[in-house]
Design a protein around this motif. Structure first.
Motif, PDB file in Angstrom:
ATOM      1  N   GLU A 582      26.724  32.717  37.796  1.00  0.00           N
ATOM      2  CA  GLU A 582      26.896  33.750  38.691  1.00  0.00           C
ATOM      3  C   GLU A 582      28.143  33.732  39.709  1.00  0.00           C
ATOM      4  OE1 GLU A 582      23.251  33.779  40.074  1.00  0.00           O
ATOM      5  OE2 GLU A 582      22.404  33.571  38.027  1.00  0.00           O
ATOM      6  N   VAL A 583      28.801  34.907  39.847  1.00  0.00           N
ATOM      7  CA  VAL A 583      29.924  34.859  40.997  1.00  0.00           C
ATOM      8  C   VAL A 583      29.526  35.782  41.948  1.00  0.00           C
ATOM      9  CG1 VAL A 583      32.322  34.821  41.460  1.00  0.00           C
ATOM     10  CG2 VAL A 583      31.638  33.964  39.530  1.00  0.00           C
ATOM     11  N   ASN A 584      29.782  35.582  43.159  1.00  0.00           N
ATOM     12  CA  ASN A 584      29.637  36.483  44.590  1.00  0.00           C
ATOM     13  C   ASN A 584      30.884  36.587  45.435  1.00  0.00           C
ATOM     14  OD1 ASN A 584      26.787  37.942  44.089  1.00  0.00           O
ATOM     15  ND2 ASN A 584      26.368  35.862  43.769  1.00  0.00           N
ATOM     16  N   VAL A 599      32.377  44.956  41.890  1.00  0.00           N
ATOM     17  CA  VAL A 599      32.618  45.644  40.591  1.00  0.00           C
ATOM     18  C   VAL A 599      31.383  45.995  39.913  1.00  0.00           C
ATOM     19  CG1 VAL A 599      33.772  46.515  38.289  1.00  0.00           C
ATOM     20  CG2 VAL A 599      34.922  45.412  40.513  1.00  0.00           C
ATOM     21  N   MET A 600      31.015  47.264  39.867  1.00  0.00           N
ATOM     22  CA  MET A 600      29.680  47.522  38.877  1.00  0.00           C
ATOM     23  C   MET A 600      29.811  47.086  37.304  1.00  0.00           C
ATOM     24  SD  MET A 600      27.466  49.304  40.776  1.00  0.00           S
ATOM     25  CE  MET A 600      26.381  50.124  39.884  1.00  0.00           C
ATOM     26  N   GLY A 601      28.533  46.650  37.010  1.00  0.00           N
ATOM     27  CA  GLY A 601      28.626  46.073  35.812  1.00  0.00           C
ATOM     28  C   GLY A 601      29.267  44.863  35.268  1.00  0.00           C
ATOM     29  N   SER A 602      29.823  44.286  36.536  1.00  0.00           N
ATOM     30  CA  SER A 602      30.727  43.057  36.253  1.00  0.00           C
ATOM     31  C   SER A 602      30.015  41.685  37.064  1.00  0.00           C
ATOM     32  CB  SER A 602      31.956  43.085  36.550  1.00  0.00           C
ATOM     33  OG  SER A 602      32.731  41.850  36.351  1.00  0.00           O
ATOM     34  N   LYS A 603      29.857  40.610  36.672  1.00  0.00           N
ATOM     35  CA  LYS A 603      29.605  39.560  37.501  1.00  0.00           C
ATOM     36  C   LYS A 603      30.684  38.719  38.188  1.00  0.00           C
ATOM     37  CE  LYS A 603      27.263  37.389  34.270  1.00  0.00           C
ATOM     38  NZ  LYS A 603      26.671  36.406  33.493  1.00  0.00           N
ATOM     39  N   HIS A 604      31.820  38.982  37.753  1.00  0.00           N
ATOM     40  CA  HIS A 604      33.091  38.220  37.909  1.00  0.00           C
ATOM     41  C   HIS A 604      33.969  38.964  38.506  1.00  0.00           C
ATOM     42  CE1 HIS A 604      31.292  35.273  34.688  1.00  0.00           C
ATOM     43  NE2 HIS A 604      30.604  35.027  35.781  1.00  0.00           N
ATOM     44  N   GLU A 605      33.802  40.252  39.073  1.00  0.00           N
ATOM     45  CA  GLU A 605      35.021  41.088  39.635  1.00  0.00           C
ATOM     46  C   GLU A 605      34.435  41.667  40.954  1.00  0.00           C
ATOM     47  OE1 GLU A 605      37.256  42.238  35.571  1.00  0.00           O
ATOM     48  OE2 GLU A 605      36.140  43.711  36.695  1.00  0.00           O
ATOM     49  N   CYS A 606      35.553  41.851  41.912  1.00  0.00           N
ATOM     50  CA  CYS A 606      35.198  42.626  42.957  1.00  0.00           C
ATOM     51  C   CYS A 606      36.456  43.685  43.260  1.00  0.00           C
ATOM     52  CB  CYS A 606      35.007  41.862  44.240  1.00  0.00           C
ATOM     53  SG  CYS A 606      36.262  40.907  44.867  1.00  0.00           S
ATOM     54  N   ARG A 607      36.227  44.415  43.911  1.00  0.00           N
ATOM     55  CA  ARG A 607      37.652  45.472  44.614  1.00  0.00           C
ATOM     56  C   ARG A 607      37.560  45.227  46.147  1.00  0.00           C
ATOM     57  NH1 ARG A 607      35.898  50.887  46.205  1.00  0.00           N
ATOM     58  NH2 ARG A 607      34.066  51.360  45.299  1.00  0.00           N
ATOM     59  N   ILE A 608      38.856  45.384  46.583  1.00  0.00           N
ATOM     60  CA  ILE A 608      38.819  45.234  48.099  1.00  0.00           C
ATOM     61  C   ILE A 608      39.819  46.464  48.547  1.00  0.00           C
ATOM     62  CG2 ILE A 608      39.853  44.076  49.894  1.00  0.00           C
ATOM     63  CD1 ILE A 608      39.417  41.282  48.264  1.00  0.00           C
ATOM     64  N   ALA A 620      31.781  32.456  45.812  1.00  0.00           N
ATOM     65  CA  ALA A 620      30.564  31.656  45.544  1.00  0.00           C
ATOM     66  C   ALA A 620      30.331  31.572  44.149  1.00  0.00           C
ATOM     67  CB  ALA A 620      29.729  31.833  46.645  1.00  0.00           C
ATOM     68  N   ILE A 621      29.761  30.665  43.801  1.00  0.00           N
ATOM     69  CA  ILE A 621      29.306  30.228  42.401  1.00  0.00           C
ATOM     70  C   ILE A 621      27.964  30.025  42.284  1.00  0.00           C
ATOM     71  CG2 ILE A 621      31.456  30.426  41.336  1.00  0.00           C
ATOM     72  CD1 ILE A 621      31.116  27.202  41.033  1.00  0.00           C
ATOM     73  N   SER A 622      26.912  30.494  41.531  1.00  0.00           N
ATOM     74  CA  SER A 622      25.660  29.997  41.577  1.00  0.00           C
ATOM     75  C   SER A 622      25.084  29.795  40.189  1.00  0.00           C
ATOM     76  CB  SER A 622      24.551  30.926  42.190  1.00  0.00           C
ATOM     77  OG  SER A 622      25.086  31.676  43.518  1.00  0.00           O
ATOM     78  N   LYS A 623      24.094  29.026  39.905  1.00  0.00           N
ATOM     79  CA  LYS A 623      23.436  29.098  38.587  1.00  0.00           C
ATOM     80  C   LYS A 623      22.059  29.111  38.643  1.00  0.00           C
ATOM     81  CE  LYS A 623      23.784  25.807  34.561  1.00  0.00           C
ATOM     82  NZ  LYS A 623      24.527  24.656  33.758  1.00  0.00           N
ATOM     83  N   ASN A 624      21.556  30.085  37.958  1.00  0.00           N
ATOM     84  CA  ASN A 624      19.946  30.308  37.751  1.00  0.00           C
ATOM     85  C   ASN A 624      19.524  30.545  39.225  1.00  0.00           C
ATOM     86  OD1 ASN A 624      19.937  29.642  35.128  1.00  0.00           O
ATOM     87  ND2 ASN A 624      19.716  27.437  35.632  1.00  0.00           N
ATOM     88  N   GLY A 625      20.438  31.157  39.916  1.00  0.00           N
ATOM     89  CA  GLY A 625      20.129  31.785  41.263  1.00  0.00           C
ATOM     90  C   GLY A 625      20.484  30.704  42.602  1.00  0.00           C
TER      91      GLY A 625
END
Length: 648
Positions: A582-584, A599-608, A620-625
């Motif tokens: 998971e990417v935040n 970005v809605m519907g995407s775990k790996h994108e953001c807009r600025i 930040a990356i996470s695994k299983n929360g």
């Protein structure tokens, strides 16, 4: 009569005739037609019967050889084979064994009809059929009004009626050609069927051009095409005055001069209905101007902090931007700017509006009218004053200071007065007067407004675009004088709202001295340094690079791109190669308002939005929360340079 003894068994057929018989059976899979018929007669399972005939074939043994062998085993004679071939209508094969027989028409197209005429409406099928017998088998050619119809060589005619010209006489020419194709034995004509087309309303298939520019002394034509039944009649008009004798679908004008300028249309009728073509605006082709550069600043404000958010400015501005790019404009397109950012963007824009340059400014968002027009930035307070907005005179003071050759300022916003009960302080405020002037004069300035003083400007329900932008987009990229652009926009909206109660009335004012067009060509006598600087400021291309999460030893690919074309101040950050994680994303330092969005519907994108105010992006990356690592991404090196200028 057979060419050889009808009682002869098949294995005694002379070799030359047998070879020819096999060849004809193998053509077009004729053997399958015969085999299927035999299977039906003998009540065989036809599919297994056909499969057995296709077994054990070679270069010297074909399915036709196998079929003739099986027929011979079943005591088939030449006479019986001729009967079978006749039943199967395999005339070409039968002609190998049988002497020629003259053609006989056994079915005419009119057979079974109460009368010889048909009435068929537009869009429906005309289906006719005929039948003839003979050896060799006859060929068919359908005719319409004694003219052969291309591609209609079957015993059936099936066409769609889509033209009044298809009315008339239909029949079929039946020919019998010798087997070698060298001579025609006979030609027969079937009885005719007469087709009448049902009365059809006039439909315009080709409208005349919207605009025509003609040089003095030249000839020109205006053309329209209409379909209907009975045949349509035409009458041309200029400025709603009938042009005597002009009753063709083509209007010819010789030796054009200014007296022929005007709007032309054609009235078309056929006794069923009547229609009018669109108008053709005919103008004198005047000398063309040229620009050293064409540059536009487009601002769309819709996401307000303290006021109602709007639906269409973002779409309106993007559409206008893309149309301007198509006709050669360099475009600076920005969305949701603060007051300071708007002023800075206008300042950057003003620096490139020098002599020889065409400039165009378009603003879509909230606005108001207090003696003059004011544009509201997205950070305007709920109870705003004039000093919290940018007035038109301030805008023009900046944009005219370096004497651009042409300046078009378009304000797509409300022109209403702030109500006293909601905003009393603004009515007691003493306005600051901005005098706008250039070093030379104020000519060649166009000021266009989506609505007139003290009136609102509307977003239409369930519409992607605002009313004004929707009609402006029809004309802004057309090859017509800039004056005509705004004339036609107003007329287009008037036509749409005719007969309805309305508040939005677009207006424009101008001081044009030359026939400028937004489509005018660009000439470059020498490279303009200010234009090179602008190109550097707005240049952007997708950037891809690698980042690493050192704690867990993971590398990932990052791509930075524009989130939505053509806006320069909204970027998208995409992280790849982390499918199982998971990417935040987080701002390194808090910003107000928050400009970072997952970005809605995407775990790996953001807009600025406005990435120039972002001091850094934490990935930040996470695994299983459970968060396992973070890294810091400095995005300042990957954004258009102009964003840093408008944030100073």
């Amino acid at each position: 009569m057979a060419k050889i003894d009808e009682d002869m068994s098949l294995d005694h057929i002379p070799p030359a005739i047998y070879k020819e018989l096999v060849n004809e059976l193998n053509k077009n899979s004729n053997w399958q037609v015969l085999a299927y018929h035999v299977a039906e007669e003998l009540e065989y399972q036809w599919n297994s019967w056909l499969q057995s005939l296709e077994q054990n074939i070679s270069t010297t043994k074909t399915p036709a050889d196998n079929l003739l062998f099986e027929l011979n085993v079943k005591m088939c004679t030449v006479g019986i084979l001729c009967t079978l071939l006749r039943d199967c209508e395999l005339g070409s094969v039968l002609s190998v064994l049988h002497h020629p027989e003259p053609s006989i028409i056994v079915k005419h197209p009119s057979d079974g009809m109460e009368c010889k005429s048909l009435k068929i409406p537009f869009g429906q099928h005309l289906y006719l059929s005929c039948k003839a017998t003979g050896i060799p088998p006859p060929s068919y050619q359908w005719c319409h009004n004694n003219i052969e119809l291309q591609g209609q060589q079957s015993h059936e005619l099936d066409i769609i009626i889509n033209s009044c010209n298809q009315a008339g006489e239909y029949n079929c020419k039946i020919s019998q050609v010798t087997k070698d194709g060298k001579a025609v034995n006979s030609v027969l004509l079937t009885k005719s069927v007469f087709v009448d087309i049902s009365h059809i309303p006039v439909v315009i298939q080709q409208q005349p051009s919207t605009f025509l520019e003609i040089k003095e002394g030249e000839d020109f034509t205006i053309k329209c095409i209409a379909q209907g039944h009975p045949k349509p009649c035409y009458q041309w008009f200029r400025d709603n005055t009938r042009l005597e004798g002009e009753t063709s679908n083509v209007l010819h004008i010789k030796q054009f001069n200014s007296k022929y300028e005007g709007k032309y249309h054609c009235y078309i009728s056929n006794g069923v209905n009547e229609v009018i073509t669109q108008r053709t605006h005919v103008m004198m082709d005047l000398p063309r101007e040229k620009a050293s550069a064409k540059i536009a600043l487009i601002i769309a404000n819709d996401d307000y902090e303290n006021h109602k958010c709007l639906e269409t400015p973002k779409n309106d501005a993007a559409k206008i931007s893309n149309l301007l790019k198509e006709i050669g404009f360099k475009v600076i397109c920005l969305v949701n700017l603060s007051l300071e950012q708007m002023r800075n963007a206008m300042k950057v824009f003003s620096e490139v509006l020098t002599e020889g340059v065409y400039g165009l400014f378009y603003y879509a968002g909230h606005g108001f009218k207090m003696q003059e027009s004011y544009m509201l930035a997205i950070d305007a307070p709920a109870s705003y004053l004039r000093k919290d907005a940018i007035c038109e005179s301030e805008l023009l003071a900046m944009l005219l200071q370096n004497d651009p050759t042409l300046l078009v300022a378009i304000l797509d916003m409300c022109q209403t007065v702030p109500p006293k009960e909601c905003n009393p302080d603004i009515h007691n405020e003493i306005p600051k007067i901005e005098e706008y002037k250039s070093r030379k004069n104020l000519r060649n300035l166009v000021q266009a407004y989506s609505t007139s003083s003290h009136r609102p400007s509307y977003e239409r329900t369930n519409s992607k675009y605002g009313l004004y932008a929707m009609h402006l987009s029809k004309y802004i990229s057309k090859n017509i004088p800039v004056v005509k652009v705004f004339e036609e926009v107003g007329k287009s909206i008037d036509k749409l709202l005719k007969g309805t109660e309305r508040n939005q009335i677009p207006i424009f004012a101008l001081t044009i001295t030359k026939p400028f067009r937004l489509t005018d060509a660009i000439y470059t006598r020498e490279a303009l340094s200010m234009l090179n600087n602008l190109n550097n400021l707005i240049a952007f291309s997708n950037k891809s690079f690698e980042i690493s999460f050192k704690k867990v030893g993971i590398a990932a690919k990052v791509t930075i791109s524009l989130f939505m074309e053509p806006y320069l101040n909204v970027i998208k950050v995409s992280v790849c190669n982390l499918e199982d994680l998971e990417v935040n994303f987080f701002n390194y330092e808090a910003t107000k308002p928050n400009n970072l969005f997952q970005v809605m519907g995407s775990k790996h994108e953001c807009r600025i939005h406005n990435p120039q105010i972002c001091q850094g992006l934490v990935v930040a990356i996470s695994k299983n929360g459970t968060r396992i690592d973070v890294t810091l991404l400095d995005i300042q090196n990957y954004i258009p340079l102009i964003l840093k200028r408008i944030n100073n």
